[in-house]
Design a protein around this motif. Sequence first.
Motif, PDB file in Angstrom:
ATOM      1  N   VAL A 131      16.087  -0.961 -14.055  1.00  0.00           N
ATOM      2  CA  VAL A 131      15.985   0.379 -13.460  1.00  0.00           C
ATOM      3  C   VAL A 131      14.713   1.060 -13.949  1.00  0.00           C
ATOM      4  CG1 VAL A 131      17.056   2.641 -13.279  1.00  0.00           C
ATOM      5  CG2 VAL A 131      18.476   0.607 -13.334  1.00  0.00           C
ATOM      6  N   PHE A 132      14.489   0.981 -15.257  1.00  0.00           N
ATOM      7  CA  PHE A 132      13.275   1.588 -15.792  1.00  0.00           C
ATOM      8  C   PHE A 132      12.042   0.891 -15.209  1.00  0.00           C
ATOM      9  CE2 PHE A 132      16.118   2.817 -19.475  1.00  0.00           C
ATOM     10  CZ  PHE A 132      16.130   4.154 -19.131  1.00  0.00           C
ATOM     11  N   GLY A 133      12.143  -0.431 -15.030  1.00  0.00           N
ATOM     12  CA  GLY A 133      11.019  -1.178 -14.450  1.00  0.00           C
ATOM     13  C   GLY A 133      10.737  -0.743 -13.022  1.00  0.00           C
ATOM     14  N   LEU A 134      11.797  -0.521 -12.251  1.00  0.00           N
ATOM     15  CA  LEU A 134      11.628  -0.097 -10.857  1.00  0.00           C
ATOM     16  C   LEU A 134      10.916   1.250 -10.809  1.00  0.00           C
ATOM     17  CD1 LEU A 134      12.459  -1.067  -8.021  1.00  0.00           C
ATOM     18  CD2 LEU A 134      14.435   0.409  -8.186  1.00  0.00           C
ATOM     19  N   ALA A 135      11.372   2.179 -11.661  1.00  0.00           N
ATOM     20  CA  ALA A 135      10.736   3.496 -11.687  1.00  0.00           C
ATOM     21  C   ALA A 135       9.273   3.360 -12.096  1.00  0.00           C
ATOM     22  CB  ALA A 135      11.473   4.405 -12.661  1.00  0.00           C
ATOM     23  N   ARG A 136       9.009   2.464 -13.046  1.00  0.00           N
ATOM     24  CA  ARG A 136       7.643   2.314 -13.520  1.00  0.00           C
ATOM     25  C   ARG A 136       6.731   1.798 -12.415  1.00  0.00           C
ATOM     26  NH1 ARG A 136       8.077  -1.706 -17.022  1.00  0.00           N
ATOM     27  NH2 ARG A 136       8.791  -0.314 -18.654  1.00  0.00           N
ATOM     28  N   ILE A 137       7.234   0.808 -11.671  1.00  0.00           N
ATOM     29  CA  ILE A 137       6.404   0.251 -10.595  1.00  0.00           C
ATOM     30  C   ILE A 137       6.081   1.324  -9.573  1.00  0.00           C
ATOM     31  CG2 ILE A 137       6.619  -1.204  -8.560  1.00  0.00           C
ATOM     32  CD1 ILE A 137       6.716  -3.415 -10.158  1.00  0.00           C
ATOM     33  N   PHE A 138       7.081   2.160  -9.248  1.00  0.00           N
ATOM     34  CA  PHE A 138       6.818   3.177  -8.240  1.00  0.00           C
ATOM     35  C   PHE A 138       5.841   4.220  -8.739  1.00  0.00           C
ATOM     36  CE2 PHE A 138      10.207   1.450  -5.695  1.00  0.00           C
ATOM     37  CZ  PHE A 138       9.685   1.651  -4.444  1.00  0.00           C
ATOM     38  N   ILE A 139       5.954   4.585 -10.016  1.00  0.00           N
ATOM     39  CA  ILE A 139       5.025   5.620 -10.484  1.00  0.00           C
ATOM     40  C   ILE A 139       3.613   5.048 -10.583  1.00  0.00           C
ATOM     41  CG2 ILE A 139       5.278   5.387 -13.004  1.00  0.00           C
ATOM     42  CD1 ILE A 139       5.435   8.424 -13.085  1.00  0.00           C
ATOM     43  N   ALA A 140       3.496   3.775 -10.947  1.00  0.00           N
ATOM     44  CA  ALA A 140       2.167   3.168 -11.020  1.00  0.00           C
ATOM     45  C   ALA A 140       1.559   3.055  -9.632  1.00  0.00           C
ATOM     46  CB  ALA A 140       2.248   1.796 -11.683  1.00  0.00           C
ATOM     47  N   LEU A 141       2.386   2.651  -8.641  1.00  0.00           N
ATOM     48  CA  LEU A 141       1.866   2.531  -7.277  1.00  0.00           C
ATOM     49  C   LEU A 141       1.492   3.902  -6.730  1.00  0.00           C
ATOM     50  CD1 LEU A 141       4.206  -0.157  -5.707  1.00  0.00           C
ATOM     51  CD2 LEU A 141       1.849  -0.418  -6.398  1.00  0.00           C
ATOM     52  N   ALA A 142       2.324   4.912  -7.032  1.00  0.00           N
ATOM     53  CA  ALA A 142       2.010   6.257  -6.557  1.00  0.00           C
ATOM     54  C   ALA A 142       0.697   6.733  -7.162  1.00  0.00           C
ATOM     55  CB  ALA A 142       3.143   7.215  -6.907  1.00  0.00           C
ATOM     56  N   GLY A 143       0.476   6.362  -8.425  1.00  0.00           N
ATOM     57  CA  GLY A 143      -0.781   6.745  -9.053  1.00  0.00           C
ATOM     58  C   GLY A 143      -1.976   6.115  -8.362  1.00  0.00           C
ATOM     59  N   MET A 144      -1.774   4.904  -7.822  1.00  0.00           N
ATOM     60  CA  MET A 144      -2.890   4.222  -7.174  1.00  0.00           C
ATOM     61  C   MET A 144      -3.075   4.680  -5.734  1.00  0.00           C
ATOM     62  SD  MET A 144      -2.203   0.374  -8.516  1.00  0.00           S
ATOM     63  CE  MET A 144      -3.834  -0.300  -8.154  1.00  0.00           C
ATOM     64  N   ASP A 145      -2.105   5.420  -5.208  1.00  0.00           N
ATOM     65  CA  ASP A 145      -2.067   5.639  -3.759  1.00  0.00           C
ATOM     66  C   ASP A 145      -3.211   6.494  -3.244  1.00  0.00           C
ATOM     67  OD1 ASP A 145      -0.647   5.308  -1.227  1.00  0.00           O
ATOM     68  OD2 ASP A 145      -0.499   7.475  -1.356  1.00  0.00           O
TER      69      ASP A 145
END
Lengths: 320, 666
Positions: free
Chosen positions: A109-123
Amino acid sequence: MMSLSWTGVFGQLFAIVLALALAPLLTGWVNQCRAWLQNRKAPPLLQPYRMLHKLFHKDVVLAHGASALFRFAPFIIFGCMVLACAIIPSLSTDLPFAPAADALALVGVFGLARIFIALAGMDVGTSFGTLGGRREMLIGFLAEPALLMVIFTMAMIAQSTSVTTIVETLAHRELVIYPSIAFAGLAFTMVSFAENARVPVDNPATHLELTMIHEAMILEYSGRHLALLEWAASLKLYAYSCLGLALFFPWGIAERDNLLAMIAALPVLILKLTIGGAVVALIETINAKMRIFRAPEFLGTAFLLAVLGLLVRLLLESRV
Amino acid sequence: MLAIDALLIAACLWLAIGLAGLAAPRNMRFVAKTLFPLGALVGLAAGFVGLGSLGGPAQTAELVIGLPGLPFHLRLDNLAAVFLLLLGLVSAGISLYAAGYFSHDHGINLGALCLEYHVFLASMLMVLLADDAYAFMVAWETMALSSFLLVTTDHKHEAIRRAGFLYLLVAHVGAIAILLSFGVMTGGAGDYTFAGMRAQHLSPFWASIAFLLALFGFGAKAGLLPVHVWLPEAHPAAPSPVSALMSGVMLKTAIYGLLRVGFDLVGMTQWWWGVVALGVGLATAMFGVLYATVQSDMKRLLAYSSIENIGLLAVGIGLTLLFHSYKMEALAALSLTAVLFHCLAHAGFKSLLFLCTGSVLHATKERSLGKLGGLIHRMPWVAWLALAGVIAGAGLPPLSGFVSEWLLLQAFLFSPGLPHSWLNMIVPVAAAAVALTAALAGFALVKFYGIIFLGQMREPGLKDAHDAGPLEKVGLVWLMGLTLALGVLPSTIILKLDAATRQLLGKGLAERVTESGWWLLAPISPERASYAPVLFLATIVATLLLGRWLVRTLYHGRVRRSPAWDCGYHFQGPRAQDTAEGFSQPIRRIFEPMFRMTRHFPSIRDRQPIYTVKVEDHFWYWLYLPIARLANAVSALITRLQGGRIAFYLMYSFVTLILLLLVARP
């Protein structure tokens, strides 16, 4: 395990509401303690709520290049953190949502949130966003194995990866300090500091571009999105604190179908969080922020400690 | 009709479709829009036949083709059925996508490609059905040859020809090892059927030889260290649907072969085989994922990620062998289920990702990550479907990759109790390495996704990029559906896989899984470990919707657009973003000794400063080039024997004859 009792459903909903309500308070308390320790005038305890309220009122200002992923991500991250808080026993182990995810899935769950925040940062495609995303994934891949090893140690003691079973087993054990638990606890503390963007690894108060990690990813967010991300960050701190308290100080958490213990559990939890928050502030104050390339050493140490804990458990305590 | 007959008809249909393509090679519409979808239908049917025959009794057949007195023995059992299911369902999606993909691609001989493609499919089906060494090797070599031709579709480029040659070379070295392994397993009885091999009782020494040869041979096909070098060359060289088929399906036939030999044909297990497979698997997984993170070519990145996944599969096989040799069948069943599940999961998400790179390639003519970016605006379908592949590939819940990782970690976790204390110590350290690999996979795939689809467009030409066509979308959605179904309904699928586990180990997970309900995955017992992806997904989705609704009702939903803030920086061109090289810089720095790097730093006086970094594989320099040099030296020596005069050659023959007569004296 699967039996749905009214106390269980009530306890579950109460745990979620409590997490949503208490999480900003915990962040506020840590900030207050830190200000006191640093001889500053402390912000009011309710400052995080005011900030959330203010942010929710504001318009969202979206960058031109932002895609739908950018707008979805805060909600998904918030959802992940609510799920995490729902399955970590804070007040009672009678949680109907607990079977949804065991400790390994919790890391997921923490990994999923991390991936989304990292992708959002790159967006949006700014220099800081991508830099933050890269650094977040760096911290992530170093912290995740260490966290898994901690969970492995605890799971071997309890013969289960279900968080509620681990807590129930550990709460019934006599008060002896096992070396393996001590190692695991130390590793867990280090990992939680890294994962929650706390001082030796990241500084939540900084806007210095060269040092920031978490802030760099959410620079482009505003309004309700930023509010949700800030709230999710405090929920993450709350989840990690509750997980740490549940794993290493499991006393006072109510077990199933025990209404009295549930009522008694709330003050105990608040007391434990108060002490925990003060300790976090203390550690943050007496440490300096590291260079980003010291983080691998820091988390590598955490990983080694966790593995050491596991080996100690296997070799020395296997008959205990 | 028997299931095995239906599968043979499917193989024949595939061959017929391929030949039909040869009949009208220039008719793009007919070949692409008719034949490939037909192939997809056949694949779908084969997949469902495989699914239907799971749990049933084994069926056999004999095909009287080939050499006289040496028929092809075929057998459809549960293990083969699992992989037939994989082949059928995944290839159906890939074929549908290919129908759309190849209808744009001018300049290739589509008829020949159609034939090679369907021969490739049919040969993989025959590999899975083969029940004697002869049929197996014929199918295996047809598979290697047809895929070689597919890899070199674009044979005008020298790099692609080189990649194809390397692939063929490694494939044949591997095939020799497999053949030798079969030879050892016949025990000198001369019976090359698999039934004959099962009946042989080999000594531990010869069984070990057979197992190691099989590990090497199938490992060469699968991409295990150190015979992985062909994989990152061949996968990017091939057209994307072919890469998807090779990575998603063909690598799994090698895993199938390893399972077939290790658990079925050899007939015994030594504990150290498990340790060997575990060690090789861990090394492969770590190596693959580290190299995946530093790639700048999107298809090479995925190819290295496949190496990582194959490594994880080998880890699972090693663990299964270890448990099996100590008669810990419940744990063996758990790790074998993880292996089979991961085969399905990887086939789905990796094919999906490879096909997405195909769409990107068609839309932009570019495979270097550094020249892409921002494609989510131009190709929303591909971007959102690729996101599902990325989440599954990073091993995150609630998609398919997480389930197999979870099962594998559970198998590691409940392993104490092995008779050697040092084995008990190795196992958790191996689990730690698996955890690190999984976390690094997340890094690699965030890089893949973020740099291709997010951010600003790095090149002006990307403005004209277009989304995938309708048939391509259908193929992608199908594969995404498989990934989602595997992730959300793992118990249902594990119930099906159970027949294969039971066939190989005599024990499965079925009782436990049915006990706790379709929505809950609890392989041991709900108290020990449980994971309910449905509940998991529902909670996140419910919070998402509820949160959105509450925010909009209590506050407002106003949105303004403005230029990005970026800490007030004025110049925010696309060049300010991270490049692929920049993104992986931390990895290169932390794991520096693992890479062979050539860097060029500009000096301060450079008028046009250029910074370059090239990352290469150590194995190439430490292992392959010395072997190549040795081969050259040996052949140079042998050249001396060739004087070009008949008299000398006659003398060589004469001396050889005399020597042979001396040696072979009765």
